[in-house]
Scaffold this active site. Structure first.
Site, mmCIF file in Angstrom:
data_model
loop_
_atom_site.group_PDB
_atom_site.id
_atom_site.type_symbol
_atom_site.label_atom_id
_atom_site.label_comp_id
_atom_site.label_asym_id
_atom_site.label_seq_id
_atom_site.Cartn_x
_atom_site.Cartn_y
_atom_site.Cartn_z
ATOM 1 N N CYS A 399 0.956 -1.246 0.007
ATOM 2 C CA CYS A 399 0.244 -0.236 0.078
ATOM 3 C C CYS A 399 0.749 1.600 -0.182
ATOM 4 C CB CYS A 399 -1.156 0.377 1.555
ATOM 5 S SG CYS A 399 -2.152 0.997 0.846
ATOM 6 N N HIS A 526 -3.918 -5.321 -0.091
ATOM 7 C CA HIS A 526 -2.943 -5.764 1.099
ATOM 8 C C HIS A 526 -3.537 -7.656 1.001
ATOM 9 C CE1 HIS A 526 -2.524 -2.097 4.324
ATOM 10 N NE2 HIS A 526 -3.709 -2.058 3.004
ATOM 11 N N GLU A 528 -1.783 -9.585 3.244
ATOM 12 C CA GLU A 528 -1.932 -10.400 4.261
ATOM 13 C C GLU A 528 -3.027 -10.888 4.984
ATOM 14 O OE1 GLU A 528 -1.550 -5.825 5.728
ATOM 15 O OE2 GLU A 528 -0.837 -6.894 3.632
#
EC number: 6.3.4.2
Length: 586
Positions: A399, A526, A528
């Site tokens: 990001c 993102h 994750e």
């Protein structure tokens, strides 16, 4: 539908979320379809506007919901995709009831906490429990509900009362209450104390709920005498008192619960259709937990961020790195570096802290710059990115990390010294990163670009494309307002920094790679949030592979191995995953 309510006592933060997730994992291993709901008694509508220091990370769901980080635990443990309505807050409930009152749905009645708020809570739970979350479109059979906070908190009283009523509506054979309590062990005496648990259960019973299972959190396994004492004073059988002591990794928690016979008790008490719980999933979970404890090789990753004082701010980032490290048989050594400590101002004010931060960065096998907001600490992040680029250290920017990587390259390689983001300098002469809002109608409001979005690969020669399994596109979760200015992309033509992934309209730059570098990748999304213990996120996996010198070997072998879902027998992921255990890694 069966409902399992997980409540907590004595103190918050003792692991209710992990225990609730572990219970769901065990039941899923028995072949049951499980969903989860997290109740947060705060008045905020969602977690989107929280300070990272207030509640830690804001977890983003596929539908764009900004929720409590515990929902991330549910998704990772159960390999499911939840929705924003799986996170209930006091604010959501009151807003729902007030909107109904404004529409005249209550026909002029006096709207009160009981019955209107409590009825709304029960209705929300029953409706959301039926929503499929595993991709198979089948209704869940069990809903695990975690009530945030502790019993006795004034904020949670309406929810406790709602479940007091709900236990009769659902009927006894369909409702199960697990109470998680702390059993402290003062260092002065070494004796395990039961009084806090006794008081907590007494308070719970006084509010109309009786625990069917008491889970004692302790630093060491509780003694039988302690278990019998809790049993006697809390009106449960000794086998209804179990212990979850501190373990080497959270992957041990489902195994601890299973070893203490909770499955048999669930089966008898709830009448669950369980035949055999020794499923392939639980065997995989045990193998993973065993492997975690046998790890010898260490990989050091430097996380350069601005919220490093509270580790929960980067909870999903840590988990994604841990999943990837475990997949390649390495122990993760994550070094948190406050980006401000890398800046000249710290060198002037606190030289020791400055040199310690740079020493950590120099010792790292890989560097990660995660997302964030605001100008504070960005200079330190830019310096870390420059170090990674010039010293050929594996780098991953998430990001804001990607945006800063583009800015750093423009300033130092394209001689665009004034390149900046309009977030930091609204009138910058070279607006390389600009506000590209996406209107989100409804409660999420604002201009944040949230949720699952498709990214299309624009080239075949991409490391990340290969890591994702050479698929034409991927779908990952986003949470941002600013993006690389598409009008300035031509400045990077014929340069080493290539934009290899775009949105479906070709207007938003989603992935950037430095071709002259072993692993220098930035992603606007993102990844994750989609990482799972047995299905690590490809960008994070690539970082760990590059940091351990195994990336090229992995990419060469990916084409030779069959692809499979490493978690269950079915997967709705947008990308396949190689059997990492079969890779010949050094």
């Amino acid at each position: 539908m069966k409902y399992i309510l997980v409540t907590g006592g004595v103190i918050s933060g003792i692991g209710k979320g992990i225990i609730a997730s572990s219970i769901g994992t065990i039941l899923k291993s028995c072949g049951l379809r499980v969903t989860a709901i997290k109740i947060d008694p705060y008045i905020n509508i969602d977690a989107g506007t929280f300070s990272p220091y207030e509640h830690g990370e804001v977890f983003v769901l596929n539908d764009g919901g900004e929720v409590d980080l515990d929902l991330g635990n549910y998704e990772r443990f159960l390999d499911i995709n939840l929705y924003k309505d799986n996170n209930i807050t006091t604010g959501k409930i009151y807003q729902h009831v007030i909107n109904k009152e404004r529409r005249g749905d209550y026909l002029g009645k006096t709207v009160q906490v009981v019955p209107h708020i409590t009825d709304a809570i029960q209705e929300w739970v029953m409706n959301q429990a039926k929503v499929s979350v595993d991709g198979n479109k089948e209704d869940p059979q069990i809903c695990v509900i975690e009530l945030g906070g502790t019993i006795g908190d004034i904020e949670g009283m309406a929810f406790v009362e709602a479940f007091r009523q709900f236990q009769f509506k659902a009927k006894k054979e369909n409702f199960y209450n697990i109470h998680v309590s702390l059993v402290p062990q003062p260092s002065a005496t070494g004796e395990q104390k039961t009084k806090p648990t006794q008081n907590s259960v007494r308070a719970l019973r006084g509010l109309g709920l009786s625990p069917d299972l008491i889970v004692c959190r302790s630093s060491t396994p509780i003694e039988m005498a302690v278990k019998e004492k809790i049993s006697m004073f809390c009106h449960v059988n000794p086998e209804q008192v179990i212990c979850i002591h501190d373990v080497s990794s959270i992957y041990r928690v489902p195994l601890l619960l299973e070893e203490q016979g909770v499955v048999k008790y669930f089966q008898e008490r709830l009448g669950l259709p369980i035949n055999d719980c020794s499923s392939n999933l639980l065997f995989k979970w045990k193998a993973m937990a065993d492997r975690y404890e046998r790890l010898q090789k260490i990989c050091s990753i430097a996380l350069v961020g601005k919220y490093t004082k509270l580790r929960d701010c980067y909870a999903s980032v840590f988990k994604a790195l841990e999943h990837s490290a475990l997949a390649i048989n390495h122990k993760l050594n994550l070094m948190y570096i406050d980006s401000i400590d890398l800046e000249p101002v710290t060198k002037a004010e606190d030289p020791v802290k400055f040199h310690e931060a740079w020493q950590k960065l120099c010792l790292a096998d890989g560097i990660l710059v995660p997302g964030g907001f605001g100008i504070r600490g960005t200079l330190g992040k830019l310096q870390a990115i420059s170090w990674a680029r010039t010293k050929k250290i594996p780098f991953l920017g998430i990001c804001l990390g990607m945006q800063l990587a583009v800015i750093e390259f423009a300033r130092n390689c394209l001689n665009l010294k004034d390149a900046n983001s309009t977030e930091f300098e609204p009138n910058t002469p070279v607006p390389l990163v600009i506000d590209m809002p996406e209107h989100n109608p409804g409660d999420l409001g604002g201009t944040m670009r949230l949720g699952l979005r498709r990214t299309v690969f624009t080239t075949e020669n991409s490391i990340l494309k290969k890591l994702y399994g050479d698929v034409p596109y991927i779908e990952e979760r986003h949470r941002h307002r600013y993006e690389v200015n598409p009008n300035l992309i031509n400045q990077f033509e014929n340069k080493d920094l290539c934009f290899v992934g775009e949105d479906v309209d070709g207007k938003r730059m989603e992935i950037v790679e430095l071709t002259s570098h072993p692993y220098f990748i930035g992603v606007q999304f993102h990844p994750e949030f989609s990482s799972r213990p047995m299905k690590p996120s490809p960008p994070y996996l690539g970082l760990l592979l590059a940091a351990t010198g195994n990336l090229n070997a992995h990419l060469q072998q990916m084409n030779k191995l069959p692809y499979s879902d490493g978690y269950s027998d079915a997967s709705d992921d947008s990308f396949p995953e190689a059997k990492l255990a079969e890779l010949d890694l050094n």
